[in-house]
Design an enzyme around this catalytic site. Structure first.
Site, PDB file in Angstrom:
ATOM      1  N   SER A 263      15.816   0.475  -0.202  1.00 35.39           N
ATOM      2  CA  SER A 263      15.858  -0.664  -1.115  1.00 35.39           C
ATOM      3  C   SER A 263      14.500  -1.342  -1.195  1.00 35.39           C
ATOM      4  O   SER A 263      13.573  -1.037  -0.435  1.00 35.39           O
ATOM      5  CB  SER A 263      16.902  -1.680  -0.647  1.00 35.39           C
ATOM      6  OG  SER A 263      16.417  -2.392   0.484  1.00 35.39           O
ATOM      7  N   LYS A 264      14.395  -2.291  -2.121  1.00 39.68           N
ATOM      8  CA  LYS A 264      13.134  -2.999  -2.330  1.00 39.68           C
ATOM      9  C   LYS A 264      12.721  -3.808  -1.106  1.00 39.68           C
ATOM     10  O   LYS A 264      11.543  -4.097  -0.919  1.00 39.68           O
ATOM     11  CB  LYS A 264      13.255  -3.930  -3.542  1.00 39.68           C
ATOM     12  CG  LYS A 264      13.371  -3.197  -4.874  1.00 39.68           C
ATOM     13  CD  LYS A 264      13.405  -4.172  -6.038  1.00 39.68           C
ATOM     14  CE  LYS A 264      13.426  -3.425  -7.368  1.00 39.68           C
ATOM     15  NZ  LYS A 264      13.407  -4.337  -8.533  1.00 39.68           N
ATOM     16  N   ARG A 265      13.676  -4.183  -0.278  1.00 42.96           N
ATOM     17  CA  ARG A 265      13.379  -5.027   0.877  1.00 42.96           C
ATOM     18  C   ARG A 265      13.054  -4.213   2.129  1.00 42.96           C
ATOM     19  O   ARG A 265      12.729  -4.776   3.175  1.00 42.96           O
ATOM     20  CB  ARG A 265      14.571  -5.934   1.168  1.00 42.96           C
ATOM     21  CG  ARG A 265      14.837  -6.907   0.045  1.00 42.96           C
ATOM     22  CD  ARG A 265      14.794  -8.340   0.555  1.00 42.96           C
ATOM     23  NE  ARG A 265      14.728  -9.288  -0.549  1.00 42.96           N
ATOM     24  CZ  ARG A 265      13.793 -10.180  -0.709  1.00 42.96           C
ATOM     25  NH1 ARG A 265      12.772 -10.215   0.125  1.00 42.96           N
ATOM     26  NH2 ARG A 265      13.814 -11.031  -1.704  1.00 42.96           N
ATOM     27  N   ASP A 266      13.119  -2.901   2.033  1.00 38.29           N
ATOM     28  CA  ASP A 266      12.976  -2.067   3.227  1.00 38.29           C
ATOM     29  C   ASP A 266      11.537  -1.910   3.703  1.00 38.29           C
ATOM     30  O   ASP A 266      11.298  -1.466   4.820  1.00 38.29           O
ATOM     31  CB  ASP A 266      13.601  -0.688   2.997  1.00 38.29           C
ATOM     32  CG  ASP A 266      15.115  -0.729   3.121  1.00 38.29           C
ATOM     33  OD1 ASP A 266      15.627  -1.726   3.647  1.00 38.29           O
ATOM     34  OD2 ASP A 266      15.780   0.225   2.677  1.00 38.29           O
TER      35      ASP A 266
END
Length: 505
Positions: A263-266
């Site tokens: 994901s974008k937050r990873d």
């Protein structure tokens, strides 16, 4: 005659472009170029509540850095514009009304409070997220449950409402996916999606079908997370334009991180980039690092993305963009998720740095050197330096450490590496060598003078090379030491030796 291939990438401007989004761009681009077709960029900004300033410009910048420029876009224009959905708003209501008139959609007047009450009433362990479907709609305020006169009164009064698709149970919707083959869905399991919102903006479901039709898109590629919406889109195609006019679809596999979907937050969690370029969220001012700023070449980034879910059936791993265009086939994209491995990503970058010419690397290297306060004014000299050190660089950001000493004398010397075996005889040798090289200009002469002096001093050259390297470089690294001396020149070489002798004392 077959229709000309037209594909599109249709992002929402809601933030930075994640790896998966850039890979979708790449596969669209490769497919279009392979078939001599056209690649369209369409901005899907109908959800104004999620619009993020700067996100659209970021998309353009990313595509430009990757070398994946569209043939048509909001910036470039074309025969099928506008290419920004917010500028196409007036197109969609007519199609929604056509569906209502045909009994394929209906007006829903439910307020947000009524919808919340419905979800609270129906939520339980077996139904954690109640949907507005064929069972629920019979108890809600819509044009299927209200008298026709009341519906007309509400519409005439401008009462806020949405248009929902009307899905009936008992039907199987089937289509052929270019990657997955035949895919089927039971309509009883699909909810009545909103097609037109209360503000008159279409949802993705209506807009994507209408725009793909009006823009004559022949092939539509998107992530597998859109598979559950496929039956809605198939039926909209069937009812509005005829299913035979529907583009060929391919649902691309997920990109996986160490623990599931990447994901974008990873990026912060795993310590590697997940965006193509740096992205700063304007709301939180939070910076997310990109592959470009980490030190990746666009050639390597595109290459590694292509192989995240696709290969051509050979063992080859390094592909130029031109090679990818020639080899790419959508049918060879894998069904299963593709595991992202940052070590492998760095391997791709290292290989691309090694195979790139110094001239190709020059602008990037000068940029990373300047960021460290190192000025590389002489391009001819810098090109020679790049060729000497590029095989030691995995990332562009490695160049200052691997090449900085060519431009600036080292501030610290790792004398611990040789000081235990230091002698007065070695000191005398280096004093003599510093004076002997005043007219020396090439690596071979630096080396022959060095060996002759060592022989005269009765010292093995191997015992002297490490101290020389540390005097010139600062540590136990770098290209051949006499090549370093050639590049920095006799005067600077002698100055660094004398400075080191002062430090050693």
């Amino acid at each position: 005659m077959a229709k000309k291939v037209r594909v599109r990438f249709a992002p929402s401007p809601t933030g930075g472009l994640h790896l998966g989004g850039v890979r979708t761009v790449l596969y669209n681009y490769l497919f279009a170029r392979h078939h001599g077709g056209e690649f369209v960029l369409r901005i899907e900004d109908t959800d104004q509540s999620r619009y993020v300033p700067g996100a659209e410009e970021y998309i353009y910048d990313t595509l430009e850095w990757c070398g994946l420029l569209p043939d048509e876009s909001p910036r470039k224009g074309g025969a099928f514009g506008p290419y920004r959905q917010s500028e196409r708003k007036e197109l969609y209501r007519a199609f929604a009304e056509r569906l209502v008139d045909a009994g394929r959609a209906y007006y829903a007047f439910d307020t947000p409070e009524e919808l919340d009450a419905m979800r609270t009433r129906l939520k339980n362990d077996t139904n954690p997220t109640p949907q507005y479907d064929h069972r629920v709609r019979t108890g809600m305020r819509n044009s299927l449950t209200l008298p026709a006169e009341e519906v007309k009164t509400l519409l005439d009064a401008g009462t806020p409402h949405v248009v929902r698709i009307r899905l009936e149970p008992g039907e199987t919707v089937t289509f052929t996916d270019m990657i997955r083959g035949e895919v089927s869905f039971d309509t009883a399991l699909v909810d009545d999606k909103v097609l037109l919102k209360a503000d008159g903006m279409p949802t993705y479901h209506l807009a994507v079908v209408v725009d793909d039709h009006l823009m004559e898109i022949t092939h539509a590629f998107r992530g597998e997370e859109w598979l559950p919406s496929a039956p809605v889109h198939v039926l909209l195609w069937r009812w509005l334009f005829g299913e035979e006019a529907m583009p060929h679809w391919a649902h691309l596999p997920l990109i996986l991180g160490p623990s599931g979907k990447l994901s974008k937050r990873d990026g912060a969690k795993y310590g590697f980039p997940v965006f193509a370029m740096n992205w700063t969220d304007p709301k939180t001012n939070e910076l997310t690092e990109g592959f470009r700023e980490r030190g990746f070449l666009p050639e390597a980034f595109v290459n590694l993305l292509a192989l995240l879910g696709w290969n051509d059936g050979t063992e080859q791993e390094l592909f130029s963009l031109e090679e990818l265009v020639r080899r790419f086939q959508m049918e060879k994209v894998h069904k299963g998720g593709a595991q992202f491995n940052f070590e492998k990503a760095q391997w791709f970058n290292h290989e691309w740095i090694k195979r790139s010419t110094a001239q190709r690397l020059l602008p990037d290297v000068k940029t990373v050197l300047a960021a460290k306060g190192i000025t590389a004014a002489d391009d001819t000299q810098t090109l020679r330096i790049i060729d000497l050190v590029k095989e030691r660089c995995t990332l562009l950001s490695d160049f200052p450490a691997q090449a900085g000493f060519f431009f600036q004398a080292p501030q610290e010397l790792d004398t611990t590496a040789f000081i235990a075996k230091w002698t007065q005889e070695k000191k005398a040798f280096f004093e003599q060598y510093a004076g002997a090289i005043s007219n020396v200009a090439d690596a071979a002469s630096f080396e022959s003078t060095f060996k002759a002096g060592a022989e005269a001093a009765g010292i093995k050259p191997g015992e002297l090379q490490l101290p020389l390297r540390i005097m010139l470089v600062g540590g136990k690294f770098g290209p051949p030491v006499f090549a370093i001396a050639e590049v920095i020149g006799a005067e600077e070489t002698a100055a660094r030796i004398r400075k080191a002798l002062e430090v050693i004392g």
